[in-house]
Design a protein around this motif. Structure first.
Motif, mmCIF file in Angstrom:
data_model
loop_
_atom_site.group_PDB
_atom_site.id
_atom_site.type_symbol
_atom_site.label_atom_id
_atom_site.label_comp_id
_atom_site.label_asym_id
_atom_site.label_seq_id
_atom_site.Cartn_x
_atom_site.Cartn_y
_atom_site.Cartn_z
ATOM 1 N N MET A 1 1.034 -7.816 6.880
ATOM 2 C CA MET A 1 1.095 -6.357 6.999
ATOM 3 C C MET A 1 0.153 -5.657 6.015
ATOM 4 O O MET A 1 -0.424 -4.642 6.332
ATOM 5 N N GLY A 2 0.059 -6.190 4.829
ATOM 6 C CA GLY A 2 -0.783 -5.584 3.807
ATOM 7 C C GLY A 2 -0.047 -4.528 3.005
ATOM 8 O O GLY A 2 1.031 -4.078 3.365
ATOM 9 N N VAL A 3 -0.654 -4.142 1.900
ATOM 10 C CA VAL A 3 -0.110 -3.117 1.012
ATOM 11 C C VAL A 3 -0.892 -1.836 1.251
ATOM 12 O O VAL A 3 -2.121 -1.817 1.149
ATOM 13 N N TYR A 4 -0.174 -0.761 1.586
ATOM 14 C CA TYR A 4 -0.809 0.534 1.855
ATOM 15 C C TYR A 4 -1.153 1.203 0.537
ATOM 16 O O TYR A 4 -0.295 1.395 -0.326
ATOM 17 N N TYR A 5 -2.436 1.525 0.377
ATOM 18 C CA TYR A 5 -2.900 2.181 -0.846
ATOM 19 C C TYR A 5 -4.133 2.994 -0.510
ATOM 20 O O TYR A 5 -5.048 2.479 0.148
ATOM 21 N N SER A 6 -4.151 4.237 -0.916
ATOM 22 C CA SER A 6 -5.312 5.111 -0.760
ATOM 23 C C SER A 6 -5.794 5.179 0.697
ATOM 24 O O SER A 6 -6.991 5.103 0.965
ATOM 25 N N GLY A 7 -4.841 5.272 1.622
ATOM 26 C CA GLY A 7 -5.183 5.462 3.034
ATOM 27 C C GLY A 7 -5.513 4.205 3.816
ATOM 28 O O GLY A 7 -5.851 4.293 4.990
ATOM 29 N N LEU A 8 -5.440 3.039 3.172
ATOM 30 C CA LEU A 8 -5.774 1.782 3.861
ATOM 31 C C LEU A 8 -4.709 0.727 3.597
ATOM 32 O O LEU A 8 -4.022 0.772 2.578
ATOM 33 N N ARG A 9 -4.643 -0.257 4.505
ATOM 34 C CA ARG A 9 -3.787 -1.432 4.290
ATOM 35 C C ARG A 9 -4.666 -2.537 3.715
ATOM 36 O O ARG A 9 -5.663 -2.912 4.320
ATOM 37 N N HIS A 10 -4.296 -3.053 2.576
ATOM 38 C CA HIS A 10 -5.065 -4.089 1.876
ATOM 39 C C HIS A 10 -4.356 -5.418 2.089
ATOM 40 O O HIS A 10 -3.183 -5.550 1.757
ATOM 41 N N LYS A 11 -5.093 -6.399 2.642
ATOM 42 C CA LYS A 11 -4.455 -7.652 3.057
ATOM 43 C C LYS A 11 -4.938 -8.898 2.317
ATOM 44 O O LYS A 11 -4.175 -9.840 2.153
ATOM 45 N N THR A 12 -6.186 -8.960 1.905
ATOM 46 C CA THR A 12 -6.705 -10.163 1.254
ATOM 47 C C THR A 12 -6.292 -10.152 -0.217
ATOM 48 O O THR A 12 -6.502 -9.167 -0.913
ATOM 49 N N PHE A 13 -5.698 -11.250 -0.657
ATOM 50 C CA PHE A 13 -5.290 -11.319 -2.058
ATOM 51 C C PHE A 13 -5.726 -12.640 -2.661
ATOM 52 O O PHE A 13 -5.883 -13.636 -1.964
ATOM 53 N N PRO B 1 -7.766 -1.155 -7.084
ATOM 54 C CA PRO B 1 -8.171 -1.420 -8.470
ATOM 55 C C PRO B 1 -7.056 -2.182 -9.190
ATOM 56 O O PRO B 1 -5.868 -1.880 -8.991
ATOM 57 N N PRO B 2 -7.412 -3.184 -10.005
ATOM 58 C CA PRO B 2 -6.396 -4.002 -10.677
ATOM 59 C C PRO B 2 -5.327 -3.187 -11.406
ATOM 60 O O PRO B 2 -4.151 -3.519 -11.353
ATOM 61 N N GLU B 3 -5.727 -2.098 -12.062
ATOM 62 C CA GLU B 3 -4.765 -1.290 -12.810
ATOM 63 C C GLU B 3 -3.785 -0.550 -11.889
ATOM 64 O O GLU B 3 -2.722 -0.109 -12.324
ATOM 65 N N ALA B 4 -4.115 -0.443 -10.603
ATOM 66 C CA ALA B 4 -3.238 0.240 -9.644
ATOM 67 C C ALA B 4 -2.265 -0.725 -8.967
ATOM 68 O O ALA B 4 -1.362 -0.290 -8.254
ATOM 69 N N ILE B 5 -2.436 -2.028 -9.189
ATOM 70 C CA ILE B 5 -1.501 -3.012 -8.623
ATOM 71 C C ILE B 5 -0.309 -3.080 -9.575
ATOM 72 O O ILE B 5 -0.270 -3.877 -10.497
ATOM 73 N N THR B 6 0.641 -2.189 -9.326
ATOM 74 C CA THR B 6 1.812 -2.080 -10.187
ATOM 75 C C THR B 6 3.037 -2.673 -9.493
ATOM 76 O O THR B 6 3.049 -2.844 -8.269
ATOM 77 N N THR B 7 4.044 -2.945 -10.289
ATOM 78 C CA THR B 7 5.304 -3.422 -9.729
ATOM 79 C C THR B 7 5.876 -2.367 -8.780
ATOM 80 O O THR B 7 6.377 -2.693 -7.710
ATOM 81 N N GLU B 8 5.757 -1.101 -9.151
ATOM 82 C CA GLU B 8 6.270 -0.012 -8.318
ATOM 83 C C GLU B 8 5.554 0.020 -6.971
ATOM 84 O O GLU B 8 6.193 0.222 -5.926
ATOM 85 N N LEU B 9 4.232 -0.172 -6.965
ATOM 86 C CA LEU B 9 3.475 -0.194 -5.707
ATOM 87 C C LEU B 9 3.969 -1.339 -4.830
ATOM 88 O O LEU B 9 4.242 -1.148 -3.643
ATOM 89 N N LEU B 10 4.111 -2.515 -5.414
ATOM 90 C CA LEU B 10 4.565 -3.670 -4.636
ATOM 91 C C LEU B 10 5.994 -3.479 -4.137
ATOM 92 O O LEU B 10 6.305 -3.829 -2.994
ATOM 93 N N LEU B 11 6.867 -2.922 -4.968
ATOM 94 C CA LEU B 11 8.253 -2.675 -4.547
ATOM 95 C C LEU B 11 8.297 -1.725 -3.350
ATOM 96 O O LEU B 11 9.108 -1.903 -2.449
ATOM 97 N N GLY B 12 7.413 -0.737 -3.337
ATOM 98 C CA GLY B 12 7.427 0.268 -2.285
ATOM 99 C C GLY B 12 6.661 -0.095 -1.038
ATOM 100 O O GLY B 12 6.932 0.441 0.042
ATOM 101 N N GLU B 13 5.699 -1.010 -1.146
ATOM 102 C CA GLU B 13 4.791 -1.264 -0.023
ATOM 103 C C GLU B 13 4.768 -2.699 0.495
ATOM 104 O O GLU B 13 4.314 -2.937 1.603
ATOM 105 N N LEU B 14 5.206 -3.665 -0.292
ATOM 106 C CA LEU B 14 5.118 -5.070 0.112
ATOM 107 C C LEU B 14 6.312 -5.440 0.989
ATOM 108 O O LEU B 14 7.463 -5.296 0.567
ATOM 109 N N THR B 15 6.038 -5.905 2.204
ATOM 110 C CA THR B 15 7.135 -6.294 3.100
ATOM 111 C C THR B 15 7.684 -7.656 2.671
ATOM 112 O O THR B 15 7.017 -8.417 1.962
#
Length: 117
Positions: A20-32, A73-87
């Motif tokens: 599904m990817g992580v939604y950030y700044s208007g896009l879904r980011h999938k490659t990790f 951006p690495p500094e934007a990959i927060t626990t809060e972002l993952l909690l809210g966006e990671l399926t």
């Protein structure tokens, strides 16, 4: 990922795709890219979230292992972002990548035949 960071983790990381990817700044980011865990990851996670559920500690450890997630951006990959966006499905993909990385780096089993009989 900086050049120094990529050299540090060369051979000690794995790149995969989220479903599904992580939604950030208007896009879904999938490659990790996930690096091997180090001793400090679990300690830092437990210090940051004392008494937290195991799942939160695990997510925090994975966050620390993430060298990159799409173009976030690495500094934007927060626990809060993952909690809210990671399926849950994508969390399982990260867990599988972590297990695959640990298996890849494990020493050969003593039970592995060497050819001498």
């Amino acid at each position: 990922m900086t050049e120094q960071s990529s050299k540090r983790w060369e051979g000690l990381s794995i790149t995969r795709e989220l479903q599904m990817g992580v939604y950030y700044s208007g896009l879904r980011h999938k490659t990790f890219t996930l690096r091997v865990p180090v001793a400090g990851d679990l300690v830092a996670a437990q210090e940051l979230h004392p008494g937290a559920p195991f799942q939160l500690i695990t997510l925090e450890v994975y966050r620390r292992q993430l060298l990159s997630l799409g173009e976030i951006p690495p500094e934007a990959i927060t626990t809060e972002l993952l909690l809210g966006e990671l399926t849950e499905t994508d969390l399982a993909i990260i867990a599988d990548a972590d297990a695959e990385l640990e298996k890849k780096l494990a020493p050969p089993s003593a039970a592995t035949p060497t050819g001498d009989e």
